[in-house]
Scaffold this active site. Structure first.
Site, PDB file in Angstrom:
ATOM      1  CB  VAL A 110      -2.868   2.244  -2.839  1.00  0.00           C
ATOM      2  CG1 VAL A 110      -3.054   3.487  -3.709  1.00  0.00           C
ATOM      3  CG2 VAL A 110      -4.167   1.452  -2.748  1.00  0.00           C
ATOM      4  CE  LYS A 111       4.537   4.305  -8.553  1.00  0.00           C
ATOM      5  NZ  LYS A 111       5.326   3.668  -9.642  1.00  0.00           N
TER       6      LYS A 111
END
Length: 294
Positions: free
Chosen positions: A202-203
């Protein structure tokens, strides 16, 4: 065929020594298939478990923004210094030489622009094309709380399902709408939903208050977005605090390619991420490298 002459029976079977199976080093990724782990190991350093991605995919909705007018002039000199390239397939095919030989996180969502509703995106790349481009992961936005939340979540689900078929991880990028609160509660919610849908990493954005809870509550690796251009010391301080509070890396664009000395800034960020250098030390490194770069 193999030579059948002088065949000798094996002798060293290691009797009494159990076979060692090394556990995969990335958070929440131990049950993934071999090919997917192998691609993630190209993105996240096996030595540090961290990554520095160079994001220059902004043109998919911003057009030729400052610093990205000519990728071949502004970004190409940075290729060899970064760990990972994050870009669109159009830029990859037209500007990035295959001999660059860097892992690619491929932007796989699109269909919007700065002139329209940003959250209204579609999957913009087939997994077969991602394979043709030898991508190590695909990336798409997830807009929790937006008008098109459901569509953006479906985009992630589609990429996760298709990526699982071919061993390609999905990076979910938590987008923020115009009226969204940029706080730990929101980013914890968005990051957790992305991971629950199956995204392998996840960013998200760093927040001053409570980021350690964002990182701790996400069961897969988190990398932070660089966001808007900051003074170099502030950007390095953000990197240091994010890593210190549980991030597995950074995915930076404007804070690198809009810097006064982009190559020096990229090197300084790597010092923070991979060598645990303090922000102040990295800033001093940047000043000295900037002088040399100039």
């Amino acid at each position: 065929m193999a030579d059948l002459d002088d065949i000798k029976d094996g002798k060293d079977f290691g009797i009494g020594r159990p076979q060692q199976n090394e556990a995969f080093y990335l958070k929440g990724c131990g049950a993934l298939d071999w090919g997917m782990q192998s691609r993630l190991a190209r993105i996240f350093s096996p030595q540090t478990g961290r990554t520095v991605m160079l994001a220059f995919d902004h043109g998919y909705f911003q057009g030729p923004t400052t610093g990205l007018e000519r990728i071949d002039l502004s970004i190409a000199p940075l290729y060899q210094e970064t760990d990972v390239l994050m870009c669109t397939r159009g830029i990859l095919r037209s500007v990035v030489p295959p001999a660059t030989n860097k892992p690619v996180v491929l932007r796989a969502s699109g269909g919007n622009s700065i002139l329209t509703e940003l959250s209204r995106e579609s999957v913009a790349v087939t997994m077969e094309d991602a394979l043709r481009l030898n991508a190590c992961a695909v990336a798409a936005q997830i807009y929790i709380g937006s008008e098109y939340e459901h569509q953006s979540i479906n985009n992630i689900i589609k990429l996760v399902d298709e990526g699982s078929r071919y061993g390609i991880p999905t990076l979910a990028v938590t987008g923020v709408g115009k009226d969204m609160a940029r706080d730990a509660r929101y980013f914890s919610l968005a990051s957790r939903i992305a991971a629950e849908m199956g995204a392998q990493c996840v960013k998200t954005y760093f927040v001053d208050d409570g980021f350690e809870k964002v990182a701790a509550s996400c069961p897969v690796p988190i990398v932070i977005a660089g966001g808007k251009k900051l003074p170099e010391l502030d950007a390095l301080d953000m990197c240091f605090r994010a890593i210190d509070q549980g991030a597995a890396g950074v995915d930076m664009g404007r804070n690198i390619f809009q810097s006064e000395a982009p190559l020096a800034m990229l090197q300084a960020v790597k010092k923070v991420v991979h060598e645990n250098m303090s922000a102040r030390e990295a800033y001093q490194f940047w000043l000295e490298a900037k002088h040399q770069e100039g």
